[in-house]
Design a protein around this motif. Structure first.
Motif, short mmCIF file in Angstrom:
data_model
loop_
_atom_site.label_atom_id
_atom_site.label_comp_id
_atom_site.label_asym_id
_atom_site.label_seq_id
_atom_site.Cartn_x
_atom_site.Cartn_y
_atom_site.Cartn_z
N CYS A 133 -44.31 109.24 46.45
CA CYS A 133 -44.34 107.78 46.52
C CYS A 133 -44.11 107.37 47.97
O CYS A 133 -42.99 107.44 48.48
CB CYS A 133 -43.29 107.18 45.59
N ASP A 156 -49.28 119.69 40.02
CA ASP A 156 -49.48 118.48 40.81
C ASP A 156 -48.16 118.02 41.42
O ASP A 156 -47.11 118.13 40.78
CB ASP A 156 -49.99 117.33 39.93
N GLU A 184 -47.11 102.71 40.89
CA GLU A 184 -47.53 103.94 40.20
C GLU A 184 -46.39 104.95 40.17
O GLU A 184 -46.18 105.63 39.16
CB GLU A 184 -48.76 104.55 40.87
N GLY A 185 -45.65 105.05 41.25
CA GLY A 185 -44.51 105.96 41.28
C GLY A 185 -43.48 105.63 40.21
O GLY A 185 -42.96 106.50 39.52
N VAL A 200 -46.65 114.45 43.14
CA VAL A 200 -46.88 113.03 43.37
C VAL A 200 -45.78 112.53 44.29
O VAL A 200 -44.60 112.64 43.95
CB VAL A 200 -46.91 112.24 42.05
N VAL A 243 -48.85 107.90 46.23
CA VAL A 243 -48.99 106.66 45.48
C VAL A 243 -48.12 105.55 46.06
O VAL A 243 -47.28 105.78 46.92
CB VAL A 243 -48.64 106.88 43.99
N ARG A 303 -50.89 113.92 45.19
CA ARG A 303 -51.28 112.51 45.08
C ARG A 303 -50.19 111.67 45.74
O ARG A 303 -49.01 111.82 45.40
CB ARG A 303 -51.46 112.12 43.62
#
Length: 157
Positions: A91, A87, A50-51, A89, A46, A44
């Motif tokens: 940024c 997952d 959100e990060g 994530v 972001v 994902r």
């Protein structure tokens, strides 16, 4: 050896320069160690808000960071035949800023962070110096084999 990586990609930012799914998959497959036969991973990408929220909620650090790794179950031992699950994530604004600060291409920095996060999913860490040295050496080996410069080399070296 035949590997199977099931990759889901979620883009939750308007940032540009984000590598495509095929590129991400190539980098992740290169980082999967020989014992991993199957993996199911979501990436994902972001924005800063959100990060920062994820880093604060899961690590207690109130700032956006470049990559966060979430393993499916830290307490579950690796079981032969079950896929690696987790997952990553990333940024996008932090990745872009760091790439610029480090005089790297955006693709090279994304590659390094995908390799770094994929190794974390497999249990590698950098908490102590010995672990950090092992992980950095492996990252350098994988990233340079993918055609990028040593991610830990600085312009002053």
């Amino acid at each position: 050896m035949s590997r199977r990586l099931k990759l889901a990609v979620q883009i939750a930012t308007d940032a540009t320069g984000i590598p495509g799914k095929a590129q991400l998959k190539t980098w992740m497959e290169a980082a999967l160690r020989p014992g991993v036969k199957n993996a199911e991973i979501t990436v994902r990408v972001v924005d800063s808000d959100e990060g920062q929220q994820l880093n604060r909620d899961y690590r207690g650090k109130d700032y956006a960071t470049n990559v966060l790794t979430f393993t499916f179950d830290d307490d579950m031992p690796a079981i032969e035949g079950l896929p690696l699950l987790g997952d990553l994530v990333l940024c996008a604004p932090v990745v872009a800023r760091e790439a610029q600060e480090q005089n790297k291409t955006l693709a090279a920095h994304y590659c390094h962070l995908i390799v770094h996060g994929t190794l974390h999913l497999q249990g590698y860490d950098h908490i102590d110096d010995a672990e950090a040295d092992e992980m950095e050496a492996l990252e350098t080996q994988i990233v340079t084999a993918l055609g990028y410069d040593d991610p830990y080399r600085t312009d002053t070296e």
